[in-house]
Design a protein around this motif. Structure first.
Motif, short mmCIF file in Angstrom:
data_model
loop_
_atom_site.label_atom_id
_atom_site.label_comp_id
_atom_site.label_asym_id
_atom_site.label_seq_id
_atom_site.Cartn_x
_atom_site.Cartn_y
_atom_site.Cartn_z
N ALA A 56 0.83 -1.20 0.00
CA ALA A 56 0.00 0.00 0.00
C ALA A 56 0.87 1.26 0.00
O ALA A 56 0.55 2.25 -0.68
CB ALA A 56 -0.92 0.00 1.22
N ILE A 57 1.96 1.25 0.77
CA ILE A 57 2.86 2.41 0.78
C ILE A 57 3.44 2.65 -0.60
O ILE A 57 3.52 3.79 -1.08
CB ILE A 57 3.97 2.21 1.83
CG1 ILE A 57 3.40 2.36 3.24
CG2 ILE A 57 5.10 3.21 1.61
CD1 ILE A 57 4.40 2.04 4.34
N ASP A 58 3.81 1.57 -1.27
CA ASP A 58 4.36 1.70 -2.63
C ASP A 58 3.33 2.30 -3.57
O ASP A 58 3.63 3.26 -4.32
CB ASP A 58 4.81 0.34 -3.13
CG ASP A 58 5.26 0.37 -4.58
OD1 ASP A 58 6.25 1.06 -4.89
OD2 ASP A 58 4.60 -0.28 -5.42
N LEU A 59 2.09 1.78 -3.54
CA LEU A 59 1.04 2.30 -4.42
C LEU A 59 0.72 3.75 -4.10
O LEU A 59 0.60 4.59 -5.00
CB LEU A 59 -0.21 1.44 -4.30
CG LEU A 59 -0.18 0.04 -4.89
CD1 LEU A 59 -1.48 -0.70 -4.56
CD2 LEU A 59 0.02 0.09 -6.40
N ARG A 105 3.58 6.82 6.03
CA ARG A 105 3.39 5.92 7.17
C ARG A 105 1.97 5.39 7.18
O ARG A 105 1.02 6.09 6.78
CB ARG A 105 3.70 6.62 8.49
CG ARG A 105 2.82 7.81 8.81
CD ARG A 105 3.35 8.60 10.00
NE ARG A 105 2.49 9.73 10.35
CZ ARG A 105 1.55 9.68 11.29
NH1 ARG A 105 1.35 8.58 12.00
NH2 ARG A 105 0.81 10.74 11.56
N VAL A 106 1.80 4.17 7.64
CA VAL A 106 0.49 3.51 7.68
C VAL A 106 -0.25 3.93 8.96
O VAL A 106 0.28 3.84 10.07
CB VAL A 106 0.64 1.98 7.62
CG1 VAL A 106 -0.70 1.29 7.89
CG2 VAL A 106 1.18 1.56 6.26
N LEU A 107 -1.49 4.37 8.78
CA LEU A 107 -2.34 4.75 9.91
C LEU A 107 -3.30 3.65 10.31
O LEU A 107 -3.72 3.56 11.47
CB LEU A 107 -3.16 6.00 9.55
CG LEU A 107 -2.40 7.25 9.13
CD1 LEU A 107 -3.38 8.36 8.75
CD2 LEU A 107 -1.47 7.72 10.25
N HIS A 108 -3.69 2.80 9.33
CA HIS A 108 -4.75 1.80 9.56
C HIS A 108 -4.55 0.70 8.53
O HIS A 108 -4.21 0.97 7.38
CB HIS A 108 -6.11 2.47 9.40
CG HIS A 108 -7.28 1.56 9.58
ND1 HIS A 108 -7.74 1.15 10.81
CD2 HIS A 108 -8.11 0.96 8.67
CE1 HIS A 108 -8.80 0.36 10.65
NE2 HIS A 108 -9.03 0.22 9.37
N ASN A 109 -4.82 -0.55 8.94
CA ASN A 109 -4.58 -1.67 8.03
C ASN A 109 -5.54 -2.81 8.35
O ASN A 109 -5.21 -3.71 9.12
CB ASN A 109 -3.12 -2.14 8.15
CG ASN A 109 -2.78 -3.25 7.16
OD1 ASN A 109 -3.61 -3.69 6.39
ND2 ASN A 109 -1.54 -3.69 7.20
N VAL A 110 -6.74 -2.75 7.76
CA VAL A 110 -7.69 -3.86 7.90
C VAL A 110 -8.22 -4.18 6.51
O VAL A 110 -7.53 -4.81 5.72
CB VAL A 110 -8.83 -3.54 8.90
CG1 VAL A 110 -9.73 -4.76 9.08
CG2 VAL A 110 -8.25 -3.16 10.27
N LEU A 149 -4.68 2.74 5.11
CA LEU A 149 -4.63 4.19 5.05
C LEU A 149 -3.18 4.63 5.20
O LEU A 149 -2.54 4.33 6.22
CB LEU A 149 -5.48 4.82 6.15
CG LEU A 149 -6.96 4.44 6.16
CD1 LEU A 149 -7.70 5.22 7.26
CD2 LEU A 149 -7.61 4.69 4.81
N VAL A 150 -2.68 5.34 4.19
CA VAL A 150 -1.29 5.77 4.17
C VAL A 150 -1.23 7.30 4.22
O VAL A 150 -1.78 7.98 3.35
CB VAL A 150 -0.58 5.27 2.90
CG1 VAL A 150 0.88 5.74 2.89
CG2 VAL A 150 -0.64 3.75 2.80
N HIS A 151 -0.59 7.82 5.26
CA HIS A 151 -0.38 9.27 5.38
C HIS A 151 0.86 9.63 4.56
O HIS A 151 1.96 9.15 4.84
CB HIS A 151 -0.19 9.64 6.85
CG HIS A 151 0.09 11.09 7.07
ND1 HIS A 151 0.68 11.58 8.22
CD2 HIS A 151 -0.13 12.18 6.28
CE1 HIS A 151 0.80 12.89 8.14
NE2 HIS A 151 0.32 13.28 6.97
N LEU A 152 0.68 10.45 3.56
CA LEU A 152 1.79 10.88 2.72
C LEU A 152 2.53 12.05 3.36
O LEU A 152 2.62 13.14 2.80
CB LEU A 152 1.29 11.27 1.32
CG LEU A 152 0.74 10.14 0.45
CD1 LEU A 152 0.35 10.67 -0.92
CD2 LEU A 152 1.74 9.01 0.31
N ALA A 153 3.02 11.83 4.57
CA ALA A 153 3.74 12.89 5.29
C ALA A 153 4.97 13.31 4.47
O ALA A 153 5.59 12.49 3.80
CB ALA A 153 4.16 12.37 6.66
N PRO A 154 5.28 14.61 4.51
CA PRO A 154 4.72 15.64 5.39
C PRO A 154 3.44 16.31 4.86
O PRO A 154 2.94 17.24 5.48
CB PRO A 154 5.85 16.66 5.48
CG PRO A 154 6.50 16.58 4.13
CD PRO A 154 6.45 15.12 3.75
#
Length: 321
Positions: free
Chosen positions: A20-23, A39-44, A48-53
């Motif tokens: 998911a981070i790669d996509l 960073r991943v916020l949720h994984n079910v 959900l990947v936060h594209l920080a910053p």
């Protein structure tokens, strides 16, 4: 969807997160977002990947089995409803203003982009049953306020109860092709018979329940899909946005939640229709077993609700008004 659509190898949670981070990162770069600290916020069901910053969260449907075109069509409805609410100042997690309100298709997945929200007091931190009940009761009252806003949404292009028909029929068909040991053949027959009853209901719901209020809905238990922030609450995850009776959004909130909804809304919930909708919700959970080959830990998560479904009287035409 058929059983053959469920053939991808099961991934571990870490593998789903890495994919998911790669996509999300590649999709973000295609839109000009050079996220250096994802960073991943949720994984079910979704990752959900936060594209920080950047204040952007990408939702990656890690267990999606539908063709990417169907994923995108569903997400366009979600973005339209959530965006309509956000534009009117409603308490929702809004589509990200940094990118177009359109899904991004990549490697057979369709991704959506949302505003990052800093959650406080997350649900996962609540361990006291009394506190949990109080929270859900309060949040069901907030659902009444959300429904009042959604009642103004035109919703002409939304299908009626689409999380049930045809979605549950498709997952039950997949489950028939690839049976799961948690459901016996007789129980699967029961599930398919109940689905046929729900097809009949959806074809002409107002005739079966003349007092039903048909309107745009969140579609997936909004009292459970809500974030608490430092500045208030925000409803999230409108991916099952649909049209139907408010009772569909009120499944499994319990008697205290229903009482609070009636107090805040000033309207009465149809208990007979609510019972049918709860039967449909349990059937949706049974169908979700079709995803177990993709997520080995899913069946134990679903088993308590499936036990509740077994204990219920089967849905029949006699239940429909």
């Amino acid at each position: 969807m058929t059983g053959s659509d469920l053939t991808p190898a099961a991934l571990t949670a870490d593998q789903r997160a890495e994919h998911a981070i790669d996509l999300a990162t590649r999709a973000g770069r295609s839109l000009g977002l050079e996220a250096g600290e994802p960073r991943v916020l949720h994984n079910v069901f979704n990752v959900l990947v936060h594209l920080a910053p950047h204040p952007v969260v990408v939702r990656v449907p890690s267990l999606a089995v539908a063709p990417v075109e169907e994923q995108a069509a569903k997400q366009r409805r979600e973005l339209a409803v959530a965006g309509w609410l956000a534009d009117r100042g409603a308490p929702v997690v809004a589509p990200s203003p940094l990118v177009p309100r359109e899904p991004v298709e990549l490697d057979g997945r369709s991704l959506t982009f949302w505003e990052f929200v800093a959650e406080t007091d997350p649900l996962s931190a609540v361990t006291d049953p009394e506190v949990l009940q109080k929270r859900f009761t309060e949040q069901t009252g907030w659902t009444a306020e959300l429904h009042a806003l959604l009642a103004e949404h035109p919703g002409d292009d939304l299908p009626v109860l689409s999380p049930v028909v045809p979605a549950v029929g498709l997952t039950l068909a997949a489950l028939a092709e690839n049976p799961h040991p948690l459901i016996s053949p007789g129980e699967l027959d029961r599930a398919r018979q109940e689905y046929a009853v729900l097809e009949t209901l959806v074809q002409d719901l107002p005739a079966r329940f003349p007092g039903a209020r048909l309107q745009t809905l969140h579609g997936d238990s909004p009292a459970y899909n809500l974030l608490r922030t430092a500045t208030g609450h925000l409803f999230s995850d409108f991916e099952d946005a649909t049209r139907g009776p408010v009772e569909w959004d009120l499944t499994l909130v319990g008697p205290l939640g229903i009482e609070e909804y009636e107090r805040v809304s000033g309207t009465r919930v149809d208990r007979a229709l609510l019972d049918v909708m709860e039967g449909a919700r349990f059937l949706q959970i049974v169908g979700a077993l079709a995803l177990a080959p993709l997520k080995p830990d899913l069946a134990p998560m679903l088993e308590p609700a499936i036990d509740q479904w077994r204990a219920r009287a089967p849905l029949g035409l006699e239940n429909l008004g």
